[in-house]
Design an enzyme around this catalytic site. Structure first.
Site: not given
Ligand code: C5P
Length: 231
Positions: A32, A59, A61, A64, A119, A211
């Site tokens: 992603k 990603d 998003k 517009d 979220t 992460r």
């Molecule tokens: O590091 P981590 O596993 O928390 O990364 C989750 C990824 O998913 C990040 O790129 C974050 O921006 C994205 N994301 C999220 N929650 C959402 C939408 C996207 O954690 N509701």
């Protein structure tokens, strides 16, 4: 496309991204690319990751007016990404225009999924700032149904919502779920989390993992662990 683990490459530069991807010599993970990396490096980062043989969820998003989204989606479609997304809050006409823009002359197109409510938005923000007074869980499901009506392929949602989205919109409607953590791992800033095995159990189609893989001592081993638990 079947079930897969998508690695969130939340890096600030191409150099950091390629240093990370170079660790994967035996597999080509689905990645992603988010706003930070795309705005820093531009479309060339997408072309290079694609050239290396990875599938890409871009990603960005979009949100517009329909005409602008349509034309922008046509540009993203030319980049040959596999999944892209937009905000369902842009309404059904915007989502329909996006699909039109994405569709190539031969009828093929990347998958298109919608963000329902971020979220980071809670009930209070929704009511006070957006003046939406329905319960947030209902708003999320209503926006998912709008995405389905517009012809989209699925939504980004919490793994906790994936089962309900499938009940409402059908099992073929994709649920792409971030918020995944290993049972013995750190949660970081994610609150409502699930393990890859639980996400599988509940029927997520794709998990987005950042992460727990990018920050692991051995990212390849962490990726394989995700794949073994989820796929
Ligand atoms: O590091 P981590 O596993 O928390 O990364 C989750 C990824 O998913 C990040 O790129 C974050 O921006 C994205 N994301 C999220 N929650 C959402 C939408 C996207 O954690 N509701």
């Amino acid at each position: 496309m079947g079930k897969d683990v998508i690695i969130a490459c939340d890096f600030a530069s191409a150099a950091q991204t390629f240093a990370f991807l170079d660790k994967f010599t035996d597999e080509k993970p689905f990645v992603k690319i988010g706003m930070e990396l795309f705005y820093a490096e531009g479309p060339s980062i997408v072309r290079e990751i694609k050239r290396r043989g990875h599938k890409i969820f871009l990603d960005l998003k979009l949100h517009d007016i329909p005409n602008t989204v349509k034309k922008s989606m046509a540009v993203l479609s030319n980049l040959d990404v596999d999944i892209c997304n937009l905000h369902a809050g842009g309404t059904i006409p915007m989502m329909e225009a996006a699909l039109e823009g994405l569709t190539r002359e031969d009828g093929s197109r990347p998958l298109l999924i919608a963000v329902t409510q971020l979220t980071s938005t809670d009930q209070q923000h929704m009511e006070d700032d957006l003046w939406i007074h329905a319960p947030i869980a209902d708003v999320v499901m209503h926006y998912a149904e709008n995405a389905k009506k517009a012809g989209l392929d699925g939504v980004v949602c919490s793994p906790l919502e994936a089962g309900k989205v499938h009940d409402l919109c059908g099992s073929g409607f994709l649920t792409v779920t971030p918020g995944v953590r290993f049972a013995d791992g750190e949660r970081g800033d994610q609150r409502r989390v699930m393990t890859p095995a639980q996400a599988k159990e509940i029927g997520s189609d794709y998990i987005v993992v950042g992460r727990p893989i990018t920050g692991a001592e051995d990212p390849v081993a962490a990726y394989r662990r995700c794949v073994n638990e989820f796929c």
